[in-house]
Design a protein around this motif. Structure first.
Motif, short mmCIF file in Angstrom:
data_model
loop_
_atom_site.label_atom_id
_atom_site.label_comp_id
_atom_site.label_asym_id
_atom_site.label_seq_id
_atom_site.Cartn_x
_atom_site.Cartn_y
_atom_site.Cartn_z
N ASN A 1 6.86 31.14 39.47
CA ASN A 1 5.87 32.23 39.48
C ASN A 1 4.78 31.93 40.50
OD1 ASN A 1 7.15 33.70 37.50
ND2 ASN A 1 6.02 32.74 35.83
N VAL A 2 4.43 32.95 41.27
CA VAL A 2 3.43 32.82 42.33
C VAL A 2 2.24 33.73 42.01
CG1 VAL A 2 2.96 33.28 44.76
CG2 VAL A 2 5.07 32.17 44.11
N TYR A 3 1.03 33.18 42.23
CA TYR A 3 -0.21 33.92 42.02
C TYR A 3 -0.78 34.30 43.38
CZ TYR A 3 -5.28 34.36 41.19
OH TYR A 3 -6.58 34.78 41.17
N ILE A 4 -1.10 35.59 43.56
CA ILE A 4 -1.65 36.08 44.83
C ILE A 4 -2.98 36.76 44.55
CG2 ILE A 4 -1.24 37.50 46.87
CD1 ILE A 4 1.70 37.04 44.71
N LYS A 5 -4.03 36.36 45.28
CA LYS A 5 -5.32 37.02 45.10
C LYS A 5 -5.87 37.49 46.44
CE LYS A 5 -8.40 32.98 45.22
NZ LYS A 5 -9.45 32.24 44.47
N ASN A 6 -7.00 38.22 46.37
CA ASN A 6 -7.60 38.90 47.52
C ASN A 6 -6.67 40.00 48.03
OD1 ASN A 6 -9.83 39.30 49.18
ND2 ASN A 6 -8.96 38.10 50.85
N VAL A 7 -6.03 40.68 47.08
CA VAL A 7 -5.11 41.78 47.40
C VAL A 7 -5.90 43.08 47.55
CG1 VAL A 7 -3.10 43.09 46.61
CG2 VAL A 7 -3.25 40.63 46.15
N ARG B 1 -6.75 38.62 54.04
CA ARG B 1 -6.05 37.35 54.05
C ARG B 1 -5.76 36.92 52.62
NH1 ARG B 1 -8.18 32.70 57.90
NH2 ARG B 1 -7.32 34.22 59.38
N LEU B 2 -4.48 36.72 52.33
CA LEU B 2 -4.06 36.43 50.96
C LEU B 2 -4.18 34.95 50.62
CD1 LEU B 2 -0.76 38.54 50.77
CD2 LEU B 2 -3.07 39.23 50.08
N TYR B 3 -4.58 34.70 49.38
CA TYR B 3 -4.45 33.35 48.83
C TYR B 3 -3.19 33.34 47.98
CZ TYR B 3 -4.85 29.47 45.62
OH TYR B 3 -4.57 28.35 44.89
N VAL B 4 -2.32 32.36 48.21
CA VAL B 4 -1.05 32.28 47.50
C VAL B 4 -0.91 30.88 46.90
CG1 VAL B 4 1.45 32.60 47.62
CG2 VAL B 4 -0.04 33.87 49.17
N GLY B 5 -0.59 30.80 45.63
CA GLY B 5 -0.40 29.50 44.97
C GLY B 5 0.55 29.64 43.80
N ILE B 6 1.07 28.50 43.33
CA ILE B 6 1.92 28.51 42.15
C ILE B 6 1.07 28.90 40.94
CG2 ILE B 6 3.40 27.14 40.65
CD1 ILE B 6 4.61 27.68 43.37
N ALA B 7 1.54 29.86 40.17
CA ALA B 7 0.78 30.35 39.02
C ALA B 7 0.66 29.27 37.95
CB ALA B 7 1.45 31.59 38.43
N GLN B 8 -0.50 29.21 37.32
CA GLN B 8 -0.75 28.27 36.23
C GLN B 8 -1.09 29.03 34.96
OE1 GLN B 8 -3.91 25.98 38.29
NE2 GLN B 8 -2.62 24.20 37.97
N SER B 9 -0.78 28.43 33.84
CA SER B 9 -1.14 29.05 32.56
C SER B 9 -2.65 28.98 32.35
CB SER B 9 -0.43 28.32 31.41
OG SER B 9 -0.90 27.00 31.30
N LYS B 10 -3.15 29.80 31.44
CA LYS B 10 -4.59 29.79 31.16
C LYS B 10 -5.05 28.42 30.69
CE LYS B 10 -5.11 34.71 30.00
NZ LYS B 10 -5.50 35.67 28.95
N ALA C 1 4.69 29.43 53.35
CA ALA C 1 4.84 30.33 54.48
C ALA C 1 3.79 31.44 54.54
CB ALA C 1 6.24 30.97 54.46
N LEU C 2 3.34 31.92 53.38
CA LEU C 2 2.53 33.14 53.38
C LEU C 2 1.12 32.97 52.83
CD1 LEU C 2 5.25 35.74 52.35
CD2 LEU C 2 4.30 35.30 54.61
N SER C 3 0.74 31.77 52.42
CA SER C 3 -0.65 31.57 52.04
C SER C 3 -1.51 31.66 53.29
CB SER C 3 -0.85 30.20 51.38
OG SER C 3 -2.17 30.08 50.90
N GLY C 4 -2.48 32.59 53.29
CA GLY C 4 -3.30 32.84 54.47
C GLY C 4 -2.78 33.98 55.34
#
Length: 485
Positions: free
Chosen positions: A284-290, A352-361, A342-345
Protein backbone atom coordinates in the motif's frame (compact mmCIF):
# COMPACT_ATOMS: atom_id res chain seq x y z
CA UNK A 1 45.81 -26.47 26.92
CA UNK A 2 47.01 -25.79 23.38
CA UNK A 3 46.84 -22.22 22.18
CA UNK A 4 45.91 -20.82 18.79
CA UNK A 5 45.87 -17.42 17.13
CA UNK A 6 42.16 -17.41 16.33
CA UNK A 7 42.49 -14.68 13.71
CA UNK A 8 44.71 -16.89 11.55
CA UNK A 9 43.36 -19.35 9.00
CA UNK A 10 45.92 -22.03 8.14
CA UNK A 11 45.47 -23.20 4.57
CA UNK A 12 44.85 -26.90 3.97
CA UNK A 13 44.41 -28.36 0.48
CA UNK A 14 41.19 -30.27 1.33
CA UNK A 15 40.60 -29.81 5.07
CA UNK A 16 38.21 -32.14 6.92
CA UNK A 17 35.53 -29.60 7.88
CA UNK A 18 32.73 -29.82 10.41
CA UNK A 19 29.65 -27.60 10.50
CA UNK A 20 28.54 -26.57 14.00
CA UNK A 21 24.97 -25.31 14.19
CA UNK A 22 22.58 -24.00 16.87
CA UNK A 23 25.31 -21.98 18.59
CA UNK A 24 24.45 -19.52 21.34
CA UNK A 25 24.73 -15.89 20.10
CA UNK A 26 27.47 -15.27 22.66
CA UNK A 27 29.81 -17.96 21.28
CA UNK A 28 33.07 -16.59 19.86
CA UNK A 29 35.85 -18.10 17.77
CA UNK A 30 37.95 -18.53 20.92
CA UNK A 31 35.06 -20.37 22.66
CA UNK A 32 34.76 -22.78 19.76
CA UNK A 33 38.53 -23.36 19.67
CA UNK A 34 38.68 -24.14 23.38
CA UNK A 35 35.76 -26.59 23.02
CA UNK A 36 37.36 -28.50 20.13
CA UNK A 37 41.03 -28.27 21.06
CA UNK A 38 40.49 -30.82 23.83
CA UNK A 39 39.34 -33.45 21.30
CA UNK A 40 41.84 -35.82 19.73
CA UNK A 41 43.27 -34.32 16.56
CA UNK A 42 44.75 -31.06 15.39
CA UNK A 43 42.42 -28.07 14.79
CA UNK A 44 43.73 -26.15 11.78
CA UNK A 45 41.11 -23.39 11.34
CA UNK A 46 37.96 -22.07 12.98
CA UNK A 47 35.32 -19.64 11.81
CA UNK A 48 32.16 -18.35 13.54
CA UNK A 49 29.36 -16.72 11.50
CA UNK A 50 25.98 -15.08 12.02
CA UNK A 51 23.26 -15.33 9.40
CA UNK A 52 22.37 -11.80 8.28
CA UNK A 53 18.67 -12.64 7.79
CA UNK A 54 17.80 -15.09 10.57
CA UNK A 55 20.42 -14.00 13.12
CA UNK A 56 21.32 -17.65 13.79
CA UNK A 57 24.86 -18.38 14.98
CA UNK A 58 26.91 -21.19 13.42
CA UNK A 59 30.53 -22.08 12.74
CA UNK A 60 33.09 -24.27 10.96
CA UNK A 61 36.03 -26.23 12.38
CA UNK A 62 38.76 -27.69 10.14
CA UNK A 63 40.91 -30.62 11.17
CA UNK A 64 44.12 -32.01 9.70
CA UNK A 65 42.49 -35.32 8.78
CA UNK A 66 39.00 -36.71 8.30
CA UNK A 67 39.66 -39.23 11.08
CA UNK A 68 40.33 -36.42 13.56
CA UNK A 69 37.14 -34.63 12.48
CA UNK A 70 35.12 -37.84 12.89
CA UNK A 71 36.44 -38.36 16.41
CA UNK A 72 35.57 -34.78 17.37
CA UNK A 73 32.04 -35.11 15.99
CA UNK A 74 31.53 -38.41 17.83
CA UNK A 75 32.62 -36.99 21.18
CA UNK A 76 31.17 -33.44 20.98
CA UNK A 77 27.91 -33.73 19.01
CA UNK A 78 24.94 -32.52 21.12
CA UNK A 79 27.20 -31.36 23.96
CA UNK A 80 26.40 -28.02 25.58
CA UNK A 81 28.37 -24.83 24.89
CA UNK A 82 27.21 -21.69 26.73
CA UNK A 83 23.80 -23.17 27.50
CA UNK A 84 22.95 -24.60 24.06
CA UNK A 85 23.61 -28.05 22.58
CA UNK A 86 25.84 -27.99 19.50
CA UNK A 87 24.58 -29.76 16.38
CA UNK A 88 27.63 -31.07 14.49
CA UNK A 89 27.66 -32.50 10.98
CA UNK A 90 30.00 -32.80 8.03
CA UNK A 91 30.38 -29.58 6.07
CA UNK A 92 28.55 -29.97 2.76
CA UNK A 93 30.30 -28.20 -0.10
CA UNK A 94 27.42 -29.09 -2.44
CA UNK A 95 24.24 -27.44 -1.09
CA UNK A 96 21.85 -29.51 -3.24
CA UNK A 97 21.35 -32.22 -0.61
CA UNK A 98 20.76 -29.67 2.14
CA UNK A 99 18.45 -27.43 0.12
CA UNK A 100 16.29 -30.18 -1.40
CA UNK A 101 15.78 -32.06 1.88
CA UNK A 102 16.75 -35.45 0.43
CA UNK A 103 16.48 -38.26 3.01
CA UNK A 104 15.17 -35.77 5.59
CA UNK A 105 12.36 -36.74 7.97
CA UNK A 106 9.98 -34.64 10.06
CA UNK A 107 8.96 -36.12 13.42
CA UNK A 108 6.28 -34.60 15.64
CA UNK A 109 4.35 -35.38 18.81
CA UNK A 110 7.60 -35.90 20.71
CA UNK A 111 7.55 -36.06 24.49
CA UNK A 112 9.19 -32.96 26.06
CA UNK A 113 11.82 -35.19 27.67
CA UNK A 114 13.24 -36.28 24.28
CA UNK A 115 16.25 -34.18 23.26
CA UNK A 116 18.38 -34.23 20.09
CA UNK A 117 20.86 -36.83 21.38
CA UNK A 118 18.06 -39.22 22.40
CA UNK A 119 16.26 -38.76 19.07
CA UNK A 120 19.46 -39.59 17.18
CA UNK A 121 20.03 -42.69 19.32
CA UNK A 122 16.50 -43.90 18.44
CA UNK A 123 16.89 -43.45 14.67
CA UNK A 124 20.58 -44.31 14.10
CA UNK A 125 19.82 -48.05 13.77
CA UNK A 126 18.29 -47.34 10.33
CA UNK A 127 21.45 -45.88 8.82
CA UNK A 128 24.07 -43.12 8.97
CA UNK A 129 22.56 -39.83 10.17
CA UNK A 130 23.84 -36.53 8.76
CA UNK A 131 21.96 -34.27 11.15
CA UNK A 132 19.47 -34.59 13.98
CA UNK A 133 17.66 -31.80 15.82
CA UNK A 134 14.76 -31.32 18.23
CA UNK A 135 13.28 -27.83 17.84
CA UNK A 136 13.47 -25.75 21.03
CA UNK A 137 12.25 -22.42 22.31
CA UNK A 138 13.79 -20.87 25.43
CA UNK A 139 15.49 -24.18 26.16
CA UNK A 140 12.27 -26.24 26.04
CA UNK A 141 11.26 -28.75 23.37
CA UNK A 142 8.56 -27.67 20.91
CA UNK A 143 7.50 -31.30 20.41
CA UNK A 144 8.91 -31.87 16.94
CA UNK A 145 12.26 -32.45 15.26
CA UNK A 146 14.17 -33.46 12.12
CA UNK A 147 16.41 -36.38 11.20
CA UNK A 148 18.38 -36.33 7.95
CA UNK A 149 19.98 -39.58 6.78
CA UNK A 150 22.85 -40.07 4.39
CA UNK A 151 20.76 -42.29 2.09
CA UNK A 152 17.15 -42.10 0.99
CA UNK A 153 16.47 -45.79 1.58
CA UNK A 154 17.55 -45.40 5.23
CA UNK A 155 15.05 -42.55 5.63
CA UNK A 156 12.23 -44.60 4.07
CA UNK A 157 13.03 -47.56 6.33
CA UNK A 158 12.87 -45.30 9.39
CA UNK A 159 9.60 -43.72 8.22
CA UNK A 160 7.90 -47.08 7.66
CA UNK A 161 9.15 -48.51 10.95
CA UNK A 162 8.61 -45.51 13.27
CA UNK A 163 5.42 -43.83 12.03
CA UNK A 164 2.53 -44.38 14.47
CA UNK A 165 4.80 -46.10 17.01
CA UNK A 166 4.55 -45.11 20.67
CA UNK A 167 7.48 -43.36 22.34
CA UNK A 168 7.20 -42.21 25.96
CA UNK A 169 3.41 -42.74 25.89
CA UNK A 170 3.00 -40.63 22.71
CA UNK A 171 2.24 -41.83 19.19
CA UNK A 172 4.87 -40.52 16.78
CA UNK A 173 4.07 -38.87 13.47
CA UNK A 174 6.90 -39.41 10.96
CA UNK A 175 6.82 -37.99 7.41
CA UNK A 176 9.11 -36.77 4.67
CA UNK A 177 10.32 -33.24 5.30
CA UNK A 178 8.71 -30.49 3.19
CA UNK A 179 9.95 -26.92 2.93
CA UNK A 180 7.57 -24.14 4.00
CA UNK A 181 6.82 -23.08 0.41
CA UNK A 182 5.92 -26.68 -0.45
CA UNK A 183 3.67 -27.01 2.60
CA UNK A 184 1.83 -23.79 1.74
CA UNK A 185 1.37 -24.88 -1.88
CA UNK A 186 0.05 -28.27 -0.76
CA UNK A 187 -2.34 -26.75 1.77
CA UNK A 188 -3.69 -24.35 -0.85
CA UNK A 189 -4.48 -27.28 -3.16
CA UNK A 190 -5.98 -29.54 -0.49
CA UNK A 191 -8.31 -27.83 1.95
CA UNK A 192 -11.70 -28.64 3.38
CA UNK A 193 -12.34 -25.70 5.72
CA UNK A 194 -13.77 -22.49 4.26
CA UNK A 195 -13.93 -18.96 5.67
CA UNK A 196 -17.08 -17.02 4.83
CA UNK A 197 -17.55 -13.30 5.55
CA UNK A 198 -19.94 -10.39 4.78
CA UNK A 199 -22.86 -12.27 6.32
CA UNK A 200 -26.11 -10.49 7.15
CA UNK A 201 -26.83 -10.22 10.87
CA UNK A 202 -29.94 -12.40 10.56
CA UNK A 203 -28.29 -15.13 8.44
CA UNK A 204 -28.54 -18.44 10.33
CA UNK A 205 -26.40 -21.59 10.26
CA UNK A 206 -29.29 -23.54 8.71
CA UNK A 207 -29.54 -21.20 5.74
CA UNK A 208 -25.78 -21.28 5.26
CA UNK A 209 -25.79 -25.09 5.44
CA UNK A 210 -28.53 -25.30 2.82
CA UNK A 211 -26.56 -23.01 0.48
CA UNK A 212 -23.28 -24.96 0.76
CA UNK A 213 -24.71 -28.49 0.84
CA UNK A 214 -25.32 -28.26 -2.90
CA UNK A 215 -21.59 -28.85 -3.45
CA UNK A 216 -21.04 -31.86 -1.18
CA UNK A 217 -21.16 -33.24 2.34
CA UNK A 218 -20.86 -30.48 4.92
CA UNK A 219 -19.50 -31.62 8.29
CA UNK A 220 -19.92 -28.40 10.20
CA UNK A 221 -21.24 -24.84 9.85
CA UNK A 222 -20.71 -22.08 12.39
CA UNK A 223 -21.52 -18.36 12.41
CA UNK A 224 -19.34 -16.47 14.88
CA UNK A 225 -21.30 -14.47 17.45
CA UNK A 226 -20.58 -12.07 20.30
CA UNK A 227 -21.61 -12.50 23.95
CA UNK A 228 -25.08 -11.20 23.21
CA UNK A 229 -25.60 -13.75 20.42
CA UNK A 230 -25.29 -11.14 17.67
CA UNK A 231 -23.59 -12.27 14.46
CA UNK A 232 -20.07 -10.95 13.86
CA UNK A 233 -20.62 -11.17 10.10
CA UNK A 234 -18.38 -14.15 9.38
CA UNK A 235 -18.25 -17.91 9.87
CA UNK A 236 -16.76 -21.23 8.77
CA UNK A 237 -17.93 -24.17 6.67
CA UNK A 238 -16.19 -27.57 6.75
CA UNK A 239 -16.54 -30.10 3.88
CA UNK A 240 -15.63 -33.78 3.79
CA UNK A 241 -13.49 -33.64 0.62
CA UNK A 242 -11.18 -30.95 -0.85
CA UNK A 243 -12.86 -31.17 -4.26
CA UNK A 244 -16.20 -30.19 -2.70
CA UNK A 245 -14.67 -27.24 -0.88
CA UNK A 246 -12.96 -26.01 -4.06
CA UNK A 247 -16.23 -26.16 -6.01
CA UNK A 248 -17.99 -24.14 -3.30
CA UNK A 249 -15.31 -21.43 -3.45
CA UNK A 250 -15.50 -21.19 -7.25
CA UNK A 251 -19.30 -21.04 -7.28
CA UNK A 252 -20.15 -18.89 -4.24
CA UNK A 253 -17.32 -16.38 -3.87
CA UNK A 254 -18.73 -12.98 -4.88
CA UNK A 255 -22.36 -14.08 -4.97
CA UNK A 256 -25.21 -12.44 -3.05
CA UNK A 257 -26.82 -14.03 0.00
CA UNK A 258 -29.28 -11.62 1.51
CA UNK A 259 -28.15 -8.04 0.91
CA UNK A 260 -24.37 -8.58 0.89
CA UNK A 261 -21.78 -9.98 -1.49
CA UNK A 262 -20.11 -13.02 0.04
CA UNK A 263 -16.42 -13.67 0.37
CA UNK A 264 -15.66 -17.40 0.36
CA UNK A 265 -12.10 -18.69 0.58
CA UNK A 266 -9.78 -21.21 2.19
CA UNK A 267 -9.64 -20.86 5.97
CA UNK A 268 -6.10 -19.84 6.91
CA UNK A 269 -4.04 -20.33 10.04
CA UNK A 270 -3.10 -17.33 12.15
CA UNK A 271 0.54 -17.38 10.95
CA UNK A 272 -0.58 -17.38 7.30
CA UNK A 273 -3.00 -14.50 7.88
CA UNK A 274 -0.29 -12.50 9.62
CA UNK A 275 2.17 -13.04 6.77
CA UNK A 276 -0.39 -12.11 4.11
CA UNK A 277 -1.43 -9.05 6.11
CA UNK A 278 2.18 -7.88 6.32
CA UNK A 279 2.65 -8.29 2.57
CA UNK A 280 -0.62 -6.46 1.87
CA UNK A 281 0.42 -3.52 4.08
CA UNK A 282 3.80 -3.35 2.36
CA UNK A 283 2.02 -3.11 -1.01
CA UNK A 284 0.00 0.00 0.00
CA UNK A 285 1.26 3.44 -1.00
CA UNK A 286 0.33 6.77 0.62
CA UNK A 287 0.25 9.86 -1.63
CA UNK A 288 -0.21 13.40 -0.33
CA UNK A 289 -0.25 16.96 -1.73
CA UNK A 290 -2.77 15.76 -4.32
CA UNK A 291 -4.58 18.47 -6.28
CA UNK A 292 -8.32 18.64 -5.46
CA UNK A 293 -9.14 18.09 -9.14
CA UNK A 294 -7.38 14.69 -9.22
CA UNK A 295 -9.70 11.67 -9.02
CA UNK A 296 -8.96 7.99 -8.43
CA UNK A 297 -8.58 7.13 -12.13
CA UNK A 298 -6.09 9.95 -12.74
CA UNK A 299 -4.05 8.92 -9.70
CA UNK A 300 -3.96 5.26 -10.75
CA UNK A 301 -2.97 6.22 -14.32
CA UNK A 302 -0.08 8.31 -13.00
CA UNK A 303 1.29 5.26 -11.14
CA UNK A 304 0.37 2.56 -13.68
CA UNK A 305 3.93 2.32 -15.02
CA UNK A 306 5.13 0.95 -11.64
CA UNK A 307 2.86 -2.10 -11.55
CA UNK A 308 -0.70 -3.37 -11.31
CA UNK A 309 -2.94 -1.15 -9.18
CA UNK A 310 -5.38 -3.36 -7.27
CA UNK A 311 -7.34 -0.62 -5.52
CA UNK A 312 -7.33 3.18 -5.37
CA UNK A 313 -8.90 5.73 -3.06
CA UNK A 314 -8.71 9.48 -2.55
CA UNK A 315 -9.84 10.54 0.91
CA UNK A 316 -12.69 13.06 0.90
CA UNK A 317 -14.67 15.24 3.28
CA UNK A 318 -18.36 14.63 3.87
CA UNK A 319 -19.19 17.18 1.17
CA UNK A 320 -17.15 15.21 -1.38
CA UNK A 321 -14.17 17.57 -1.58
CA UNK A 322 -10.72 15.96 -1.67
CA UNK A 323 -8.61 16.02 1.51
CA UNK A 324 -5.46 16.20 -0.61
CA UNK A 325 -4.21 12.67 -0.03
CA UNK A 326 -5.02 9.10 -1.00
CA UNK A 327 -3.90 5.49 -1.19
CA UNK A 328 -3.01 2.99 -3.90
CA UNK A 329 -2.69 -0.76 -3.40
CA UNK A 330 -0.33 -2.63 -5.72
CA UNK A 331 -0.23 -6.35 -6.43
CA UNK A 332 3.11 -6.79 -4.63
CA UNK A 333 5.39 -4.96 -2.17
CA UNK A 334 8.06 -4.77 -4.88
CA UNK A 335 5.76 -2.71 -7.12
CA UNK A 336 4.92 -0.40 -4.22
CA UNK A 337 8.62 0.14 -3.51
CA UNK A 338 9.19 0.90 -7.19
CA UNK A 339 6.42 3.53 -7.09
CA UNK A 340 7.99 5.24 -4.08
CA UNK A 341 11.44 5.31 -5.68
CA UNK A 342 10.26 6.41 -9.13
CA UNK A 343 7.43 8.85 -8.46
CA UNK A 344 8.06 10.48 -5.09
CA UNK A 345 8.53 14.15 -6.02
CA UNK A 346 6.86 13.77 -9.41
CA UNK A 347 4.32 16.39 -10.52
CA UNK A 348 0.61 15.83 -11.10
CA UNK A 349 -1.53 18.82 -12.16
CA UNK A 350 1.20 21.20 -11.05
CA UNK A 351 1.68 19.71 -7.59
CA UNK A 352 4.73 17.81 -6.42
CA UNK A 353 3.61 14.55 -4.85
CA UNK A 354 4.90 12.97 -1.68
CA UNK A 355 4.87 9.18 -2.02
CA UNK A 356 5.64 6.67 0.74
CA UNK A 357 4.73 3.21 1.97
CA UNK A 358 1.46 3.51 3.90
CA UNK A 359 1.61 2.97 7.66
CA UNK A 360 -1.14 2.05 10.08
CA UNK A 361 -2.42 4.65 12.54
CA UNK A 362 -0.72 2.77 15.36
CA UNK A 363 2.65 2.82 13.55
CA UNK A 364 2.32 6.52 12.74
CA UNK A 365 1.38 7.37 16.33
CA UNK A 366 4.29 5.31 17.68
CA UNK A 367 6.79 6.95 15.33
CA UNK A 368 5.48 10.41 16.20
CA UNK A 369 5.70 9.76 19.93
CA UNK A 370 9.28 8.56 19.53
CA UNK A 371 10.16 11.66 17.51
CA UNK A 372 8.52 14.06 19.97
CA UNK A 373 10.01 12.34 23.03
CA UNK A 374 13.56 12.63 21.68
CA UNK A 375 15.45 15.59 23.24
CA UNK A 376 15.39 18.51 20.81
CA UNK A 377 18.77 20.07 19.91
CA UNK A 378 19.60 23.30 21.73
CA UNK A 379 19.41 26.52 19.69
CA UNK A 380 20.91 29.95 20.07
CA UNK A 381 18.42 32.42 21.48
CA UNK A 382 18.33 36.17 21.05
CA UNK A 383 20.08 36.74 24.39
CA UNK A 384 22.85 34.27 23.59
CA UNK A 385 21.51 31.54 25.91
CA UNK A 386 20.73 27.94 24.89
CA UNK A 387 17.05 26.99 24.82
CA UNK A 388 15.77 23.41 25.01
CA UNK A 389 12.16 22.17 25.31
CA UNK A 390 11.60 20.85 28.82
CA UNK A 391 8.62 18.50 28.40
CA UNK A 392 7.73 15.75 25.90
CA UNK A 393 4.62 17.67 24.84
CA UNK A 394 6.42 21.00 24.49
CA UNK A 395 6.08 22.80 21.16
CA UNK A 396 8.34 20.86 18.73
CA UNK A 397 9.95 23.84 16.98
CA UNK A 398 12.94 26.06 17.84
CA UNK A 399 12.16 28.78 20.37
CA UNK A 400 13.61 32.16 21.00
CA UNK A 401 15.40 33.27 24.18
CA UNK A 402 13.12 31.45 26.64
CA UNK A 403 12.07 27.81 26.79
CA UNK A 404 8.39 28.78 26.33
CA UNK A 405 8.55 31.77 24.01
CA UNK A 406 7.92 32.41 20.34
CA UNK A 407 8.15 35.79 18.70
CA UNK A 408 5.78 37.46 16.31
CA UNK A 409 6.90 40.62 14.52
CA UNK A 410 5.17 42.80 11.96
CA UNK A 411 6.51 42.83 8.38
CA UNK A 412 9.10 45.52 7.60
CA UNK A 413 9.83 47.04 4.21
CA UNK A 414 13.46 47.55 5.17
CA UNK A 415 16.05 44.89 4.33
CA UNK A 416 17.46 45.28 7.82
CA UNK A 417 17.00 42.62 10.43
CA UNK A 418 13.37 42.75 11.68
CA UNK A 419 12.77 44.07 15.17
CA UNK A 420 10.64 42.09 17.54
CA UNK A 421 7.50 43.94 18.62
CA UNK A 422 6.34 41.62 21.37
CA UNK A 423 7.13 38.31 22.97
CA UNK A 424 4.37 35.75 23.53
CA UNK A 425 5.02 33.28 26.33
CA UNK A 426 3.13 30.01 26.43
CA UNK A 427 0.29 31.52 28.46
CA UNK A 428 -0.36 34.09 25.72
CA UNK A 429 -0.27 31.39 23.05
CA UNK A 430 -2.95 29.56 25.02
CA UNK A 431 -5.06 32.72 24.84
CA UNK A 432 -4.98 32.31 21.06
CA UNK A 433 -5.35 28.52 21.15
CA UNK A 434 -7.00 26.52 23.96
CA UNK A 435 -4.72 24.02 25.68
CA UNK A 436 -6.54 20.99 24.24
CA UNK A 437 -6.25 22.40 20.71
CA UNK A 438 -2.56 23.13 21.28
CA UNK A 439 -1.88 19.58 22.44
CA UNK A 440 -3.81 18.17 19.45
CA UNK A 441 -1.69 20.18 17.03
CA UNK A 442 1.51 19.14 18.76
CA UNK A 443 0.70 15.39 18.52
CA UNK A 444 -0.68 15.37 14.95
CA UNK A 445 1.58 14.63 11.94
CA UNK A 446 1.08 18.02 10.30
CA UNK A 447 0.33 19.97 13.46
CA UNK A 448 3.45 22.16 13.33
CA UNK A 449 2.46 23.74 10.02
CA UNK A 450 -1.12 24.25 11.17
CA UNK A 451 0.01 25.77 14.49
CA UNK A 452 2.29 28.30 12.79
CA UNK A 453 -0.46 29.18 10.33
CA UNK A 454 -2.96 29.81 13.16
CA UNK A 455 -0.49 32.04 15.02
CA UNK A 456 0.24 34.05 11.88
CA UNK A 457 -3.43 34.49 11.11
CA UNK A 458 -4.15 35.52 14.71
CA UNK A 459 -1.36 38.15 14.90
CA UNK A 460 -0.91 39.10 11.26
CA UNK A 461 2.89 39.20 11.50
CA UNK A 462 6.03 37.25 10.84
CA UNK A 463 6.91 34.25 12.92
CA UNK A 464 10.52 34.31 14.08
CA UNK A 465 12.85 31.84 15.80
CA UNK A 466 15.92 33.67 17.08
CA UNK A 467 17.51 35.38 14.08
CA UNK A 468 15.37 33.62 11.46
CA UNK A 469 12.09 34.92 10.10
CA UNK A 470 9.41 32.76 8.49
CA UNK A 471 7.33 34.89 6.08
CA UNK A 472 3.62 34.01 6.21
CA UNK A 473 3.27 32.02 2.99
CA UNK A 474 0.23 29.86 2.22
CA UNK A 475 0.76 26.55 4.02
CA UNK A 476 -1.19 23.42 3.09
CA UNK A 477 -1.96 20.97 5.88
CA UNK A 478 -0.12 18.26 3.98
CA UNK A 479 3.15 20.22 3.71
CA UNK A 480 6.09 20.10 6.08
CA UNK A 481 7.54 23.33 7.45
CA UNK A 482 11.23 23.36 8.33
CA UNK A 483 12.44 26.38 10.30
CA UNK A 484 15.91 24.98 11.05
CA UNK A 485 19.01 25.98 9.10
Amino acid sequence: MATMQVSEVVAQPWPASLYIGDLDPRVTTADLFHAFSGADGKVTAIRVCTDAITGLRYGYVNFGTAQDAAKAMSSLNHTVLKGKAMRIMWCERNPVTRMTGVANLFIKNLDPSIDSAQLEAIFEKFGTIRSCKVAEENGKSKGFGFVQFEKENSAMAALNAMHDTVLSSKKLYVAQFMRKSQRIAASEQKFTNLYVKNLDEDLSEDRLLKKFSVFGTVHNVVVMRDRDGKSKGFGFVSFEYPEEARKAVEALNGTLIGSKQLYVGRAQKKAERKELSQRARAANVYIKNVDPAVNEEMLAAHFSSCGEVISKKIMRHENGLSKGFGFLSFSSPEEAKRAVQALSGSTLLGRRLYVGIAQSKEDCKRALQERVSRPAPSIQGASGTRATPSAPWSIPYPRASGASQVRISRPRASAEKPQVDRVHPKAQIQEILPEEELKRLITSPNGLAELIEKLLIAKGGNFTTGDHVATPLPVMSSQRVNLSH
